[in-house]
Design an enzyme around this catalytic site. Structure first.
Site, PDB file in Angstrom:
ATOM      1  N   LYS A  47       0.778  -0.743  -0.008  1.00 33.66           N
ATOM      2  CA  LYS A  47      -0.145   0.045   0.323  1.00 33.66           C
ATOM      3  C   LYS A  47       1.020   0.908   0.027  1.00 33.66           C
ATOM      4  CE  LYS A  47      -3.745   2.222   1.361  1.00 33.66           C
ATOM      5  NZ  LYS A  47      -5.339   1.915   0.931  1.00 33.66           N
ATOM      6  N   GLY A  67      -3.967   0.185  -4.689  1.00 34.25           N
ATOM      7  CA  GLY A  67      -3.972   1.245  -4.602  1.00 34.25           C
ATOM      8  C   GLY A  67      -5.610   2.639  -3.282  1.00 34.25           C
TER       9      GLY A  67
END
Length: 213
Positions: free
Chosen positions: A36, A111
């Site tokens: 992440k 994302g």
């Protein structure tokens, strides 16, 4: 680099929740790292920024790594990653995020926001997906309006020539909308519904799509 990119039709659609399930599923047959690269809305604990989503992903992974490798760019402001980084006086580039996603094993990257959410200076989430050349899984909250949200996301993904693995309809509450059928027909892609009471079915369908045999 081999892996998957998890994006969504917007915020609060359950990307991290679905990503955790996929990481656990994939981990049954291979080593799976998670990334992440940037996270906003981080908590401040004892003067340090603490991630929420990245920590959950790491807990689901079977690769032990430092959280700062999983998520090197953490910001407090609850906004797009680009806006949050600027609020902290940090200049964040697409190149930095690409480098942050690199792994020598299969990697699941999540994302921040939807595909067209600003991610770094002059870069959107979709620019990161394109640069990484990873197949895309799109998470959509299964609700009224999901068809439009899914089809818009599918359309822009194809404009960027991204490989769409499937759409995951995240069913927060059981409903009879039958969004899956419409998205599959109009979007010409595979659709899998996640329902808390049908976890085994979800795992089977995703296992077939991801070819985990």
């Amino acid at each position: 680099m081999k892996g998957l990119f998890i994006s969504g039709s917007g915020t609060d659609v359950g990307k991290t929740f679905i990503a955790q399930h996929l990481v656990k599923l994939l981990s049954k047959t291979r080593r799976v790292a998670v990334r992440k690269p940037v996270e906003s809305d981080c908590l401040i604990v004892d003067g340090f920024l603490k991630t929420k989503d990245a920590r959950q992903l790491l807990n689901a992974s079977n690769v032990e790594e430092d959280i700062d490798i999983v998520c090197p760019y953490k910001f407090h402001q609850c906004s797009s990653a680009e806006s949050a980084s600027k609020a902290q006086g940090v200049s964040l580039s697409l190149e930095q995020l690409i480098e942050a996603c690199v792994s020598d094993t299969f990697v699941v990257v999540e994302g921040a926001g939807g595909l067209l959410s600003p991610l770094a200076e002059e870069a959107l989430n979709i620019d990161l997906v394109k640069s990484l050349s990873l197949p895309l899984i799109i998470v959509v909250k299964d609700e009224l309006g999901a068809i439009n949200q899914a089809l818009l996301t599918i359309k822009v993904a194809r404009q960027y020539q991204l490989e769409i693995v499937c759409v995951v309809l995240n069913q927060f509450e059981p409903n009879t909308l039958n969004n899956a059928s419409a998205i599959s027909y109009y979007g010409q892609c595979k659709v899998v519904v996640y329902n808390g009471s049908l976890k085994t079915q979800f795992s089977q369908e995703m296992g077939n799509i991801l070819d985990l045999s």
